[in-house]
Write an enzyme that holds these catalytic residues in place. Structure first.
Site, short mmCIF file in Angstrom:
data_model
loop_
_atom_site.label_atom_id
_atom_site.label_comp_id
_atom_site.label_asym_id
_atom_site.label_seq_id
_atom_site.Cartn_x
_atom_site.Cartn_y
_atom_site.Cartn_z
N ARG A 109 0.90 -1.14 -0.06
CA ARG A 109 -0.12 0.03 0.14
C ARG A 109 0.83 1.12 0.01
O ARG A 109 2.14 1.06 0.44
CB ARG A 109 -0.92 0.01 1.38
CG ARG A 109 -1.98 -1.31 1.48
CD ARG A 109 -2.64 -1.06 2.71
NE ARG A 109 -3.51 -2.31 2.78
CZ ARG A 109 -3.64 -3.18 3.33
NH1 ARG A 109 -2.10 -3.44 3.83
NH2 ARG A 109 -4.26 -4.21 3.56
N LYS A 125 -2.66 -2.66 7.86
CA LYS A 125 -3.90 -2.19 8.56
C LYS A 125 -3.88 -3.03 9.89
O LYS A 125 -3.54 -4.17 10.00
CB LYS A 125 -4.98 -2.47 7.71
CG LYS A 125 -5.35 -1.46 6.29
CD LYS A 125 -6.43 -1.83 5.71
CE LYS A 125 -6.66 -0.81 4.47
NZ LYS A 125 -7.73 -1.18 3.89
N HIS A 136 -2.26 2.16 -6.00
CA HIS A 136 -3.06 1.29 -5.34
C HIS A 136 -3.21 0.16 -6.51
O HIS A 136 -3.47 -0.91 -6.67
CB HIS A 136 -4.46 1.56 -4.88
CG HIS A 136 -4.55 0.59 -3.82
ND1 HIS A 136 -4.15 0.60 -2.62
CD2 HIS A 136 -5.84 -0.23 -3.70
CE1 HIS A 136 -4.56 -0.26 -1.77
NE2 HIS A 136 -5.63 -1.06 -2.29
N ARG A 185 -0.62 -2.10 -6.74
CA ARG A 185 -0.91 -3.28 -5.66
C ARG A 185 -1.85 -4.32 -6.32
O ARG A 185 -1.52 -5.58 -6.14
CB ARG A 185 -1.40 -2.62 -4.34
CG ARG A 185 -1.88 -3.78 -3.42
CD ARG A 185 -2.32 -3.02 -2.12
NE ARG A 185 -3.01 -3.79 -0.95
CZ ARG A 185 -2.43 -4.43 -0.30
NH1 ARG A 185 -1.16 -4.37 -0.03
NH2 ARG A 185 -3.26 -5.33 0.52
N HIS A 204 -3.98 -9.18 3.81
CA HIS A 204 -5.34 -9.35 4.11
C HIS A 204 -5.66 -10.13 5.27
O HIS A 204 -5.30 -11.27 5.61
CB HIS A 204 -6.15 -9.71 2.88
CG HIS A 204 -6.21 -8.95 1.85
ND1 HIS A 204 -6.28 -9.29 0.58
CD2 HIS A 204 -5.90 -7.48 1.57
CE1 HIS A 204 -6.50 -8.35 -0.30
NE2 HIS A 204 -6.18 -7.26 0.43
N TYR A 231 -9.40 -10.96 -6.51
CA TYR A 231 -8.77 -11.31 -7.43
C TYR A 231 -8.58 -12.40 -8.63
O TYR A 231 -8.04 -12.81 -9.49
CB TYR A 231 -7.07 -11.29 -6.97
CG TYR A 231 -6.64 -9.86 -6.35
CD1 TYR A 231 -6.49 -8.58 -7.32
CD2 TYR A 231 -6.75 -9.70 -5.01
CE1 TYR A 231 -6.20 -7.36 -6.70
CE2 TYR A 231 -6.59 -8.32 -4.50
CZ TYR A 231 -6.32 -7.41 -5.18
OH TYR A 231 -6.07 -6.14 -4.78
#
Length: 333
Positions: free
Chosen positions: A169, A204, A274, A277, A300, A309
């Site tokens: 990110r 995150k 992004h 990514r 994730h 994806y």
């Protein structure tokens, strides 16, 4: 689009009149109500169902029918809202027992549209570059760095190479230090391990992860480190990517540099960090088919976030099929 019946049901006409006179809705809104209630009447007529005897099952079936015709979730939700409003009005009329001489009443027990929701909107697929486009962008950055050999172009090549190589990110990329700080008061959010060819980032939820860096990207990073070390201001910041003044780069700077570089590379789309990514994830998945590995590299928390994806992968395969297969398109012998 279904045709609005020429003769709307009398109670529908009464309702529209009330919306016009008492609620003073705009002509545009009234037109939308008329279209949606006309569609309801058409659906009921097609199934030989009286409007005043419509059930919850009918409404669910009709919502599904609209969806199968390609109506968007937003359009179906709007229609359901109009239908619900009309049936609410009918049940209120019955509750008031306001039946005038010669006036039709509904005698509805409950609103048949209650608890019926529009199909969920499909999540839009993230935009990713093709393999060829991603390589073209990276090669353009490296070419400019080799030709100009100035601070910005060398740095940009390293940034783009790392974004595509490791799927970071933008916030993670900008948090990377040139090495791990040993000072507890100034703990690094992320750092680069030059020997292991890995980058550790703070993702995150405050979760750290380490992602491998490909050989070509490591070479771009080493060229950048050599240029960075020549800056007198380099010792004022631990940041891996800095400006000429030694300050850690801002998100806006990276976004602007990437956008203009993509234009020079001739890419027909607006490229942002992004997207690199998304491209990383899509291309690794196309090659490896290892969803769990891609999930770990992206950081994730849920595999569901990574599964988007697989849709991109299928989209890629479908495009390849359409181009290559002699019977891919309708009408071909």
């Amino acid at each position: 689009m279904s045709q609005v019946p020429a003769d709307l049901h009398p109670l529908v006409q009464d309702y529209l009149q009330e919306l016009h006179v008492l609620r003073q809705l705009s002509p545009h809104t009234l037109k939308a109500y008329r279209m949606d209630l006309g569609e309801l009447q058409t659906l009921a007529t097609d199934d030989a169902v009286e409007l005043l005897k419509v059930t919850n099952a009918h409404v669910r079936r009709w919502a599904g029918r609209l969806h199968s015709k390609g109506k968007s979730s937003r359009t179906i939700a709007r229609a359901l809202s109009a239908w619900r409003g009309w049936y609410d009005w009918l049940t209120e009329k019955d509750a008031r027992r306001d039946a005038q001489a010669g006036k039709m009443t509904a005698n509805l027990v409950a609103n048949p549209v209650d608890d019926v929701k529009a199909p969920k909107r499909l999540k839009s697929l993230p935009k990713a570059l093709s393999v060829e486009q991603a390589l073209s962008l990276v090669n353009q950055a490296i070419k400019e760095a080799e030709e100009k050999k100035d601070l910005e172009t060398v740095r940009d090549a390293a940034i783009i190479d790392l974004l595509y190589s490791s799927g970071l990110r933008l916030s993670e990329l900008l948090g990377v230090d040139v090495m791990q700080s040993k000072d507890r008061q100034h703990e690094s959010a992320g750092w680069l391990d030059w020997d292991a060819a890995e980058v550790t980032v703070l993702g995150k939820g405050g979760k750290r992860r380490s992602v491998p860096i490909g050989g070509p990207a490591m070479q771009s990073l080493k060229v950048w480190r050599a240029a960075r070390d020549l800056l007198e201001q380099a010792n004022v910041s631990m940041a891996l990517f800095i400006s000429a003044t030694g300050a850690r780069l801002s998100p806006r700077t990276v976004q602007a540099r990437l956008r203009t570089l993509a234009m020079r590379a001739g890419l027909p789309t607006h490229v942002h960090p992004h997207m690199m990514r998304h491209s990383f994830a899509s291309h690794v998945l196309q090659s490896s088919q290892d969803l769990r590995a891609v999930q770990e590299m992206l950081g994730h928390a849920s595999i569901a976030s990574t599964q988007i994806y697989t849709s991109l992968d299928f989209q890629h395969l479908a495009q390849a099929y359409d181009k290559a297969h002699p019977r891919a398109k309708a009408g071909k012998a």
